[in-house]
Design a protein around this motif. Structure first.
Motif, PDB file in Angstrom:
ATOM      1  N   PRO A 383       0.812  -1.228   0.000  1.00  0.00           N
ATOM      2  CA  PRO A 383       0.000   0.000   0.000  1.00  0.00           C
ATOM      3  C   PRO A 383       0.843   1.276   0.000  1.00  0.00           C
ATOM      4  O   PRO A 383       0.456   2.269  -0.616  1.00  0.00           O
ATOM      5  CB  PRO A 383      -0.832  -0.124   1.273  1.00  0.00           C
ATOM      6  CG  PRO A 383      -0.060  -1.061   2.152  1.00  0.00           C
ATOM      7  CD  PRO A 383       0.619  -2.012   1.227  1.00  0.00           C
ATOM      8  N   LYS A 384       1.996   1.267   0.681  1.00  0.00           N
ATOM      9  CA  LYS A 384       2.826   2.472   0.719  1.00  0.00           C
ATOM     10  C   LYS A 384       3.458   2.746  -0.643  1.00  0.00           C
ATOM     11  O   LYS A 384       3.520   3.901  -1.085  1.00  0.00           O
ATOM     12  CB  LYS A 384       3.910   2.325   1.769  1.00  0.00           C
ATOM     13  CG  LYS A 384       3.366   2.310   3.202  1.00  0.00           C
ATOM     14  CD  LYS A 384       4.494   2.241   4.212  1.00  0.00           C
ATOM     15  CE  LYS A 384       3.955   2.260   5.639  1.00  0.00           C
ATOM     16  NZ  LYS A 384       5.045   2.194   6.651  1.00  0.00           N
ATOM     17  N   GLY A 387       0.597   3.926  -2.827  1.00  0.00           N
ATOM     18  CA  GLY A 387       0.099   5.214  -2.386  1.00  0.00           C
ATOM     19  C   GLY A 387       1.027   6.366  -2.706  1.00  0.00           C
ATOM     20  O   GLY A 387       0.578   7.508  -2.800  1.00  0.00           O
ATOM     21  N   GLY A 388       2.337   6.082  -2.877  1.00  0.00           N
ATOM     22  CA  GLY A 388       3.259   7.146  -3.231  1.00  0.00           C
ATOM     23  C   GLY A 388       3.115   7.613  -4.662  1.00  0.00           C
ATOM     24  O   GLY A 388       3.599   8.692  -5.005  1.00  0.00           O
TER      25      GLY A 388
END
Length: 609
Positions: A383-384, A387-388
């Motif tokens: 997710p990170k 999400g970036g």
């Protein structure tokens, strides 16, 4: 007392009565009933003369007195009210034919038929006919009649259900009562058998209706399922396209806890095809993650696999294809690890890495089979990273319908919708000019703004967007899935309109609550007042004197540049003061109007004659 009754008889029959006696139609029903009975014995009356008439009138008057002086007492005698299982069980044990008007609390019994039923009881049924109204909401035996607005009449005798009539058809109901009374007479004589059917069982006409209704429900469910699947595929396709911009040559994978020791083997198998393990990290998926994985691959629905994913850390892999290699990374990984698209025998299939990593029927490796699965697993495992570069996916609206109520019901509706049971099902609401579903006109979005409105009208409505399911049933906890259909609690308030299904509901709600409806409204900041700079002279005393003289002179002359000590600020203040004064004046006028204005949206509309 006898003299009084004799005088009453003389009023009814001023001359010597003729037999059979002709009874006035406008007489009290109870007096009519007793006089009808006495008329059957006209030969006795003829033999006894006027005293028999007096006796008949006396008996009729005594019955009327026993029944009560008011209509309410007669109502109690002629029609029982059943609200509990105990009252129901006692009533159905009575002798004779029982006719029960079944109703729901939000609809009420059929008042228009009460007069006809009482007339039938007095003229035909007598003690062999018993009437009652029964509330289906609180009687378990009548559960199948709940949430229905159609009048329902149950015919019972000897504790058995013998007939059910739907609708407020007075002639049909009267014919049915007469027929069933005749049938009961035959049953008592032993010439006919009463049907053996418990009150909770369906009659043949009800069974036909139930079959037809079930077909309609099945068609509706299939229609809703197709619409839900179409919407899900559109969401997945949109997300896949969005992520492909940044993750064309990337593919996520997951190694189960028991298979992590074979990471080197996976890396060695992929490397000759130009695919590297670019990143890896341990991860405990938890219940939600395990459900997502099971939804993507049914093999992971195994309870042992789910327990392993919840309790122990798995290994999330990020596979990346080298720039100089051609081909789709998903196809390369699946062909290499799972043998997709390859023809091989059983011995060769057993040597595939995916088969070697299985243990006790639990798969050891997951690799997405298509671009939709890749997007879903990327959001789950990394997710990170996602999400970036890309905004997170928006949560879809669950299946929903529109429910319309009169605006005068707003307090009861919102109070009911804010209960713990329904608060998560109320997605949006708003106030509209009327109940027009095709071209709604919005008044305001909150109850606070609606209360601030001075002018309200009976035609104004409050529209609720109510969830009747969840967007992803496979990902939801079963206890969090709401019951099918609109909430019974809101149905009891008598809505003006309810969407027939979630497909129609989605179309209607899109008109009432278009995209961006829930976004906060932009409120422009109030303009700040400009402060006038004060004049400064070299000498303070000279400044004070000049300011004082100038102010006095200008006030006398009425000069527009007056009072520059306070300068334009004072002038602006006057202008704004006038504007504020006008607004305050309007407010006071509105307040005066409120004192005399009827709030047409706080009470039901007036009934029309």
């Amino acid at each position: 007392m006898n003299i009084a009754f004799f005088q009453f008889a003389k009023i009814l029959f001023p001359k010597q009565p003729q037999f059979p006696i002709k009874i006035p139609k406008n007489l009290n029903p109870i007096l009519q009933c007793h006089l009808y009975r006495h008329r059957r014995h006209s030969h006795t009356c003829a033999a006894l003369g006027g005293m028999s008439i007096t006796s008949a009138v006396a008996n009729a008057a005594a019955a009327a007195a026993a029944a009560g002086a008011g209509k309410k007492a007669a109502q109690v005698q002629l029609q029982a009210e059943l609200n509990t299982d105990d009252e129901w069980n006692k009533f159905i044990l009575r002798d004779g034919l029982l006719v029960v008007d079944v109703f729901t609390e939000w609809c009420g019994p059929c008042i228009g038929m009460v007069g006809n039923l009482k007339k039938i009881k007095v003229e035909i049924g007598g003690d062999n006919l018993h009437l009652a109204v029964a509330k289906a909401d609180t009687i378990a035996c009548l559960k199948r009649f709940r949430n229905r607005s159609e009048p329902t009449w149950m015919f019972l005798a000897g504790g058995q259900l013998i007939n059910v009539v739907f609708g407020a058809d007075a002639p049909r109901l009267a014919r049915t009562i007469v027929e069933e009374l005749q049938n009961e007479e035959l049953v008592k004589k032993g010439e006919r058998e009463r049907p053996k059917r418990a009150p909770h069982e369906l009659t043949p006409p009800e069974q036909e209706l139930a079959v037809a209704q079930e077909k309609l429900n099945q068609q509706r469910r299939e229609k809703e399922a197709v619409a839900a699947e179409t919407a899900r595929n559109l969401r997945r396709e949109s997300r896949a396209k969005r992520l492909e911009i940044h993750f064309t040559d990337v593919c996520p994978a997951l190694m189960m806890p028991h298979a992590q020791k074979n990471l080197r083997k996976i890396s060695d198998v992929l490397e000759p095809y130009g695919v590297l393990v670019a990143d890896k990290c341990p991860l405990v998926l938890g219940k939600h993650g395990a459900r997502i994985l099971a939804m993507e691959d049914p093999e992971f629905e195994n309870p042992e696999a789910v327990a392993s994913l919840i309790e122990r850390p798995s290994l999330a892999l990020l596979l990346k294809k080298l720039p100089d290699r051609e081909g789709n990374i998903i196809e390369i990984a699946r062909r290499t690890l799972f043998g997709d698209g390859l023809e091989m025998d059983d011995e060769q299939a057993k040597k595939l890495p995916s088969e070697e990593l299985k243990a006790n029927g639990i798969p050891g490796l997951f690799v997405p089979a298509d671009r939709h699965q890749r997007a879903s697993i990327l959001d789950l495992l990394f997710p990170k990273l996602v999400g970036g570069l890309v905004e997170p996916p928006t949560s879809p609206d669950p299946p929903h319908i529109a429910m319309i109520f009169g605006a005068w019901q707003r307090r009861a509706v919102l109070t009911m919708a804010s209960t713990a049971k329904l608060t998560n099902r109320l997605l949006r609401y708003g106030f509209f000019t009327d109940a027009n579903v095709d071209e709604p006109k919005l008044l305001c979005k909150t109850v606070e703004k609606y209360e601030d409105r001075v002018e309200k009208d009976y035609s104004e409505t409050i529209v609720l967007m109510i969830a009747v399911g969840v967007a992803e049933p496979a990902l939801a906890d079963p206890k969090d899935i709401p019951p099918e259909g609109p909430p019974e609690e809101l149905l009891t308030l008598g809505p003006l309109h309810v969407s027939e299904d979630t497909v129609v509901g989605a179309e209607e709600c899109e008109r009432f609550f278009p995209p961006g409806y829930s976004e906060p409204e932009y409120k422009p900041k109030p303009k700040s007042k400009k402060k006038k700079k004060k004049r400064h002279d070299t000498k303070d005393e000279t400044m004070d004197e000049s300011v004082g003289d100038t102010t006095n002179d200008n006030i006398e002359e009425g000069n527009g540049e007056a009072g520059s000590a306070d300068g334009e600020g004072e002038g602006d203040g006057d202008v704004e003061g006038e504007g504020d004064g006008e607004l305050e004046g309007d407010g006071e006028d509105e307040g005066e109007e409120d004192d005399t204005h009827v709030d047409k949206a706080t009470s039901p509309p007036p009934t029309t004659a």
